[in-house]
Motif scaffolding. Structure first.
Motif, short mmCIF file in Angstrom:
data_model
loop_
_atom_site.label_atom_id
_atom_site.label_comp_id
_atom_site.label_asym_id
_atom_site.label_seq_id
_atom_site.Cartn_x
_atom_site.Cartn_y
_atom_site.Cartn_z
N ILE A 74 40.15 37.23 34.34
CA ILE A 74 38.79 37.70 34.65
C ILE A 74 38.72 38.18 36.09
O ILE A 74 38.17 39.26 36.38
CB ILE A 74 37.76 36.59 34.41
CG1 ILE A 74 37.73 36.20 32.93
CG2 ILE A 74 36.37 37.04 34.86
CD1 ILE A 74 36.91 34.94 32.65
N GLY A 75 39.28 37.40 37.00
CA GLY A 75 39.28 37.78 38.41
C GLY A 75 39.99 39.11 38.65
O GLY A 75 39.50 39.96 39.41
N ARG A 95 34.12 41.73 44.68
CA ARG A 95 34.80 40.74 45.51
C ARG A 95 34.70 39.40 44.80
O ARG A 95 33.59 38.90 44.54
CB ARG A 95 34.17 40.69 46.90
CG ARG A 95 34.97 39.87 47.91
CD ARG A 95 34.58 40.21 49.33
NE ARG A 95 35.21 39.32 50.30
CZ ARG A 95 36.44 39.46 50.75
NH1 ARG A 95 37.17 40.47 50.31
NH2 ARG A 95 36.94 38.62 51.64
N VAL A 96 35.85 38.79 44.50
CA VAL A 96 35.90 37.70 43.52
C VAL A 96 36.65 36.48 44.07
O VAL A 96 37.65 36.63 44.78
CB VAL A 96 36.61 38.18 42.23
CG1 VAL A 96 36.64 37.08 41.19
CG2 VAL A 96 35.92 39.43 41.68
N ALA A 97 36.19 35.29 43.70
CA ALA A 97 36.92 34.05 43.98
C ALA A 97 37.29 33.39 42.66
O ALA A 97 36.50 33.40 41.71
CB ALA A 97 36.07 33.10 44.82
N VAL A 98 38.50 32.84 42.59
CA VAL A 98 38.96 32.07 41.44
C VAL A 98 39.30 30.67 41.95
O VAL A 98 40.08 30.52 42.89
CB VAL A 98 40.19 32.71 40.77
CG1 VAL A 98 40.68 31.85 39.61
CG2 VAL A 98 39.85 34.12 40.27
N ILE A 99 38.72 29.65 41.32
CA ILE A 99 38.88 28.27 41.77
C ILE A 99 39.35 27.42 40.59
O ILE A 99 38.68 27.36 39.56
CB ILE A 99 37.56 27.71 42.32
CG1 ILE A 99 37.01 28.59 43.44
CG2 ILE A 99 37.73 26.27 42.79
CD1 ILE A 99 35.58 28.25 43.87
N GLY A 100 40.53 26.78 40.75
CA GLY A 100 41.01 25.96 39.65
C GLY A 100 42.31 25.26 39.95
O GLY A 100 42.65 24.99 41.11
N ASN A 147 39.74 37.31 46.25
CA ASN A 147 40.26 38.67 46.05
C ASN A 147 41.77 38.69 45.87
O ASN A 147 42.48 39.54 46.42
CB ASN A 147 39.83 39.60 47.18
CG ASN A 147 38.73 40.54 46.73
OD1 ASN A 147 37.96 40.22 45.82
ND2 ASN A 147 38.66 41.70 47.33
N GLY A 148 42.26 37.73 45.11
CA GLY A 148 43.68 37.68 44.77
C GLY A 148 44.56 37.00 45.81
O GLY A 148 45.74 36.77 45.56
N LYS A 149 44.01 36.66 46.95
CA LYS A 149 44.79 36.03 48.02
C LYS A 149 44.61 34.52 47.98
O LYS A 149 43.49 34.01 47.95
CB LYS A 149 44.35 36.56 49.38
CG LYS A 149 45.14 35.97 50.55
CD LYS A 149 44.64 36.52 51.88
CE LYS A 149 45.40 35.90 53.04
NZ LYS A 149 44.90 36.38 54.36
#
Length: 472
Positions: free
Chosen positions: A125-126, A135-140, A147-149
């Motif tokens: 999804i990100g 501009r996206v955050a993925v937390i898990g 943003n992919g970093k």
């Protein structure tokens, strides 16, 4: 913030002290208490916060909160405020959000739950939202990415972080101009109310397997924990191909969106999905459904699918000498089966190196043994975070599920040696699956947490093989 402001919308009884004092933070862990903090003495699955009140006071807590009236006030100084509230876990969630000025209300939050696939779907999804210019955050499980970093790992490798940490992180995301956040929502996190005051725009239910039955006290309790996401999310997305998920969706008051192996919310157009495995095809479709729920048309989603790539530790591949080694997080029977099915499609010999974690999910061990023996041409059993259990006993539990299969099985308790042995024995064209740890960087043995990375051990094993070949 004054304590009076924090609790004005929350039912509570003041047992002693003043509510006209400044509050600097809230925590349920005495180790994280700072001057001016509220310490929530909550009873957890392992420890009781009541036992740590003195430590919290020594570190500067000015308020004690509990949901039990049996608190002994004689051991708490009169100037310390003591509150009794109805539900400690809900209060932590509420207070954490309020102290951070409710950052979730400024974000579009997507929460993904399921026994398997949460990390992959979250990153998919990100990736697509970033491709759409957001501009996206993925937390898990694998950490925090903006943003992919990669920004940071999550303490104790928690899938869903405690509310007291989550809301300050969401505030940081807002400050970094993030607009969309994708969270992994574990069953334990949901039943502990870690997301209770986190406004969720879209929830996704991927599957329900047997992992964590013991931790929840049974199958139905585990299912009920997953159902919590339906109560929190404005919209729900459900895997139609998982019968249990489908039935759960049908029970809910609001009809969810569905995805499956042949459609995304009813759309059956072609998707150029280039990640290996039928399970990852389904994971990609779940991600596509999330974008549809956000309002993206199917034709626009199709443009972004071909660039999807798996996150670290998910069918992560390394090859030498014509030998393909895959490192994967598969640590449940269902996950191990779908990964092995994907690898067997290539029609080669597959050697599986795996173990099971200690202190949890005993019933899955023989099931994983049976899956490995059925789908592999060779199995090597080893350690995988044995924790306080004897590694040999865990392996015996796994072996109990392998009887009746002709598959050769070796046992090397030392995981490093097990990986080396698999690579040393492999021939050109063979496939090795090192399963169970994936992205993890440590091995938990007894009371020790030691550095250990499966992929690094794979690379070192090839170096070891090279040296061995040169000497011979």
């Amino acid at each position: 913030m004054l304590l009076s402001e924090l609790i004005k919308e929350w039912p509570c009884t003041v047992l002693q002290g003043s509510i006209r004092q400044a509050i600097n933070g809230v925590t349920e862990s005495s180790t994280r208490v700072r001057k001016g903090y509220v310490f929530v003495a909550r009873k957890g699955r392992v420890q009781d916060g009541m036992q740590f009140i003195e430590e919290a006071l020594e570190k500067g807590a000015n308020t004690i909160v509990t949901d039990r009236t049996s608190i002994d006030l004689s051991r708490i100084p009169k100037e310390i405020t003591v509150l009794v509230i109805p539900d400690s876990s809900l209060f932590i969630s509420y207070a954490s959000a309020k102290l951070s000025s409710n950052p979730g209300e400024e974000l579009t939050i997507i929460a993904v739950t399921g026994t398997n696939g949460k990390t992959t779907v979250s990153h998919f999804i990100g990736q697509m939202l970033r491709a759409a210019g957001l501009r996206v955050a993925v937390i898990g499980t694998t950490g925090i990415y903006i943003n992919g970093k990669f920004i940071a790992s999550i303490e104790d490798s928690m899938t869903t972080m405690p509310a007291e940490k989550l809301h300050p992180l969401l505030r940081d995301c807002v400050d970094r101009h993030v607009t969309h956040v994708i969270l992994e929502a574990s069953s334990l996190g949901l039943c502990a109310n870690r997301l209770a005051h986190c406004p969720i725009a879209i929830g996704i239910l991927l599957n329900v397997g047997i992992d964590h039955y013991e931790e929840h006290g049974g199958k139905q309790q585990y299912i009920n924990a997953k159902k919590q996401l339906f109560l929190l999310a404005e919209k729900m997305i459900v895997n139609e191909d998982d019968l249990l998920c489908y039935e759960i969706g049908k029970e809910m008051d609001v009809s969810p969106m569905y995805f499956g192996n042949d459609h995304v919310n009813g759309e059956q157009g072609k998707l150029a999905i280039h990640v290996p495995g039928n399970h990852n095809n389904l994971n990609a479709r779940a991600a596509c459904c999330a974008l549809m729920a956000l309002g993206y048309p199917f034709y626009e989603i199709q443009q972004h699918v071909s660039a999807l790539h798996l996150p670290t530790g998910r069918m992560e591949k390394y090859s030498q000498y014509g030998i393909d080694v895959y490192v994967d997080y598969a640590h449940t029977p269902d996950a191990l089966q779908v990964v092995l099915e994907a690898l067997r499609e290539e029609g080669k010999n597959v050697c599986t190196v795996f173990g099971c974690g200690g202190d949890r999910d005993h019933e899955k061990r023989p099931q994983m043994g049976a899956v490995a023996a059925h789908y592999s041409t060779h199995v090597i059993l080893t350690s995988d975070n044995p924790r306080s259990e004897e590694p040999a006993q865990i392996i015996l539990d796994i072996l109990s599920g392998t009887s009746g299969f002709p598959t050769p099985i070796d046992v090397l308790i030392n995981r490093k040696y097990a990986i080396q042995y698999a690579i040393r024995k492999a021939q050109y064209g063979d496939i090795i699956l090192v399963a169970g740890k994936g992205h993890e960087q440590t091995q938990h043995i007894g009371e020790n947490i030691l550095p250990f990375c499966d992929m690094e051990e794979v690379k070192q094993a090839f170096i070891y093989r090279n040296l061995h070949d040169e000497k011979s």
